[in-house]
Motif scaffolding. Structure first.
Motif, mmCIF file in Angstrom:
data_model
loop_
_atom_site.group_PDB
_atom_site.id
_atom_site.type_symbol
_atom_site.label_atom_id
_atom_site.label_comp_id
_atom_site.label_asym_id
_atom_site.label_seq_id
_atom_site.Cartn_x
_atom_site.Cartn_y
_atom_site.Cartn_z
ATOM 1 N N THR A 7 7.107 68.089 67.878
ATOM 2 C CA THR A 7 6.704 67.779 69.233
ATOM 3 C C THR A 7 7.074 66.336 69.588
ATOM 4 O O THR A 7 6.510 65.385 69.069
ATOM 5 C CB THR A 7 5.193 67.965 69.403
ATOM 6 N N ARG A 51 4.322 56.743 74.335
ATOM 7 C CA ARG A 51 4.117 58.171 74.126
ATOM 8 C C ARG A 51 3.724 58.903 75.405
ATOM 9 O O ARG A 51 4.224 59.979 75.695
ATOM 10 C CB ARG A 51 3.056 58.383 73.056
ATOM 11 N N ARG A 95 6.485 64.687 72.145
ATOM 12 C CA ARG A 95 5.496 63.925 72.893
ATOM 13 C C ARG A 95 4.702 63.000 71.992
ATOM 14 O O ARG A 95 3.994 62.126 72.478
ATOM 15 C CB ARG A 95 4.560 64.870 73.631
ATOM 16 N N GLN A 96 4.818 63.172 70.686
ATOM 17 C CA GLN A 96 4.107 62.310 69.752
ATOM 18 C C GLN A 96 4.820 60.978 69.559
ATOM 19 O O GLN A 96 4.295 60.092 68.898
ATOM 20 C CB GLN A 96 3.980 63.007 68.398
ATOM 21 N N TYR A 97 6.006 60.836 70.122
ATOM 22 C CA TYR A 97 6.825 59.689 69.812
ATOM 23 C C TYR A 97 7.077 58.802 71.022
ATOM 24 O O TYR A 97 7.253 59.285 72.138
ATOM 25 C CB TYR A 97 8.191 60.150 69.293
ATOM 26 N N LEU A 107 3.733 54.852 68.310
ATOM 27 C CA LEU A 107 3.193 55.377 69.556
ATOM 28 C C LEU A 107 3.492 54.485 70.753
ATOM 29 O O LEU A 107 3.714 54.968 71.854
ATOM 30 C CB LEU A 107 1.682 55.575 69.429
ATOM 31 N N GLN A 158 8.624 56.981 65.557
ATOM 32 C CA GLN A 158 7.383 57.582 65.087
ATOM 33 C C GLN A 158 6.167 56.730 65.434
ATOM 34 O O GLN A 158 5.040 57.135 65.215
ATOM 35 C CB GLN A 158 7.459 57.830 63.582
#
Length: 124
Positions: free
Chosen positions: A28, A53, A30-32, A102, A100
Protein backbone atom coordinates in the motif's frame (compact mmCIF):
# COMPACT_ATOMS: atom_id res chain seq x y z
CA UNK A 1 7.75 -3.83 -2.32
CA UNK A 2 6.23 -0.90 -4.17
CA UNK A 3 6.22 -0.57 -7.93
CA UNK A 4 6.04 2.93 -9.40
CA UNK A 5 5.18 3.89 -12.97
CA UNK A 6 5.40 7.47 -14.23
CA UNK A 7 3.41 8.85 -17.15
CA UNK A 8 2.53 12.17 -18.69
CA UNK A 9 5.93 13.30 -19.90
CA UNK A 10 6.48 14.78 -23.32
CA UNK A 11 7.31 17.93 -25.23
CA UNK A 12 5.90 21.27 -24.14
CA UNK A 13 6.66 24.83 -25.16
CA UNK A 14 8.09 27.28 -22.69
CA UNK A 15 5.27 28.77 -20.65
CA UNK A 16 3.12 25.70 -21.14
CA UNK A 17 1.83 23.08 -18.72
CA UNK A 18 2.25 19.38 -18.21
CA UNK A 19 0.86 16.96 -15.63
CA UNK A 20 2.89 13.98 -14.55
CA UNK A 21 1.34 10.98 -12.81
CA UNK A 22 2.94 8.26 -10.72
CA UNK A 23 0.88 5.11 -10.24
CA UNK A 24 1.87 2.86 -7.36
CA UNK A 25 1.18 -0.82 -6.89
CA UNK A 26 2.30 -3.54 -4.53
CA UNK A 27 2.43 -2.75 -0.85
CA UNK A 28 0.00 0.00 0.00
CA UNK A 29 1.71 3.15 -1.24
CA UNK A 30 -0.35 5.34 1.04
CA UNK A 31 1.99 4.27 3.83
CA UNK A 32 4.87 6.10 2.21
CA UNK A 33 6.03 9.63 1.75
CA UNK A 34 6.72 10.30 -1.91
CA UNK A 35 8.70 12.65 -4.07
CA UNK A 36 9.45 13.81 -7.58
CA UNK A 37 13.07 14.02 -8.69
CA UNK A 38 14.61 15.03 -11.99
CA UNK A 39 17.91 14.46 -13.69
CA UNK A 40 19.23 16.42 -16.65
CA UNK A 41 22.12 15.15 -18.78
CA UNK A 42 25.42 15.58 -16.99
CA UNK A 43 23.76 16.66 -13.75
CA UNK A 44 22.97 14.98 -10.47
CA UNK A 45 19.48 13.82 -9.62
CA UNK A 46 17.70 16.56 -7.69
CA UNK A 47 14.57 16.74 -5.62
CA UNK A 48 11.81 18.76 -7.25
CA UNK A 49 8.91 18.25 -4.84
CA UNK A 50 7.96 15.98 -1.97
CA UNK A 51 4.78 15.13 -0.14
CA UNK A 52 4.08 13.36 3.12
CA UNK A 53 1.94 10.29 3.64
CA UNK A 54 -1.45 12.02 3.85
CA UNK A 55 -0.70 14.92 1.52
CA UNK A 56 -0.89 17.53 4.25
CA UNK A 57 2.74 18.61 3.99
CA UNK A 58 4.75 19.42 0.89
CA UNK A 59 8.19 20.68 -0.11
CA UNK A 60 9.35 22.39 -3.30
CA UNK A 61 12.76 23.19 -4.64
CA UNK A 62 13.29 26.93 -5.02
CA UNK A 63 13.59 26.52 -8.78
CA UNK A 64 10.00 25.28 -9.12
CA UNK A 65 8.27 27.00 -6.22
CA UNK A 66 5.15 28.79 -7.40
CA UNK A 67 5.10 26.89 -10.72
CA UNK A 68 4.81 23.21 -9.78
CA UNK A 69 2.28 21.55 -7.49
CA UNK A 70 2.60 18.07 -6.02
CA UNK A 71 -0.48 16.19 -4.86
CA UNK A 72 -1.60 12.66 -4.21
CA UNK A 73 -4.80 10.64 -4.27
CA UNK A 74 -4.31 7.74 -1.88
CA UNK A 75 -7.61 6.15 -2.94
CA UNK A 76 -6.10 5.83 -6.43
CA UNK A 77 -2.55 5.12 -5.25
CA UNK A 78 -1.40 7.94 -7.50
CA UNK A 79 0.81 10.99 -7.06
CA UNK A 80 0.79 13.95 -9.44
CA UNK A 81 3.07 16.79 -10.43
CA UNK A 82 1.35 19.72 -12.12
CA UNK A 83 3.95 21.70 -14.02
CA UNK A 84 2.94 25.23 -15.04
CA UNK A 85 4.93 28.03 -16.64
CA UNK A 86 7.45 25.49 -17.85
CA UNK A 87 10.99 26.66 -18.60
CA UNK A 88 13.68 25.11 -20.82
CA UNK A 89 15.74 24.44 -17.68
CA UNK A 90 12.96 22.09 -16.51
CA UNK A 91 14.01 19.67 -19.27
CA UNK A 92 15.02 16.39 -17.62
CA UNK A 93 13.98 12.85 -16.91
CA UNK A 94 11.49 12.98 -14.05
CA UNK A 95 11.35 10.16 -11.51
CA UNK A 96 8.86 9.44 -8.79
CA UNK A 97 10.02 7.78 -5.61
CA UNK A 98 8.57 6.37 -2.41
CA UNK A 99 10.11 6.52 1.05
CA UNK A 100 9.40 4.21 3.95
CA UNK A 101 9.41 7.24 6.22
CA UNK A 102 6.13 9.03 6.86
CA UNK A 103 7.04 12.69 6.70
CA UNK A 104 8.42 14.74 3.81
CA UNK A 105 11.87 13.44 2.83
CA UNK A 106 14.49 15.59 1.12
CA UNK A 107 17.39 13.21 0.51
CA UNK A 108 17.77 10.75 -2.37
CA UNK A 109 19.05 8.07 -0.02
CA UNK A 110 15.84 8.15 2.02
CA UNK A 111 13.80 6.85 -0.92
CA UNK A 112 13.71 3.08 -1.31
CA UNK A 113 11.56 2.70 -4.40
CA UNK A 114 11.90 4.38 -7.79
CA UNK A 115 10.03 4.52 -11.07
CA UNK A 116 11.69 4.17 -14.46
CA UNK A 117 11.39 7.87 -15.28
CA UNK A 118 9.57 9.93 -17.89
CA UNK A 119 11.19 12.47 -20.21
CA UNK A 120 10.06 16.07 -20.06
CA UNK A 121 11.36 18.42 -22.74
CA UNK A 122 10.58 22.14 -22.69
CA UNK A 123 11.30 23.94 -25.93
CA UNK A 124 12.18 27.62 -26.01
Amino acid sequence: QVQLVESGGGLVQAGGSLRLSCAASGRTSRQYAMGWFRQAPGKERELVAAINRNGGSTYYADSVKGRFTVSRDNAKNTMYLQMNSAKPEDTAVYYCAASQFLGVRLVVGEYAYWGQGTQVTVSS
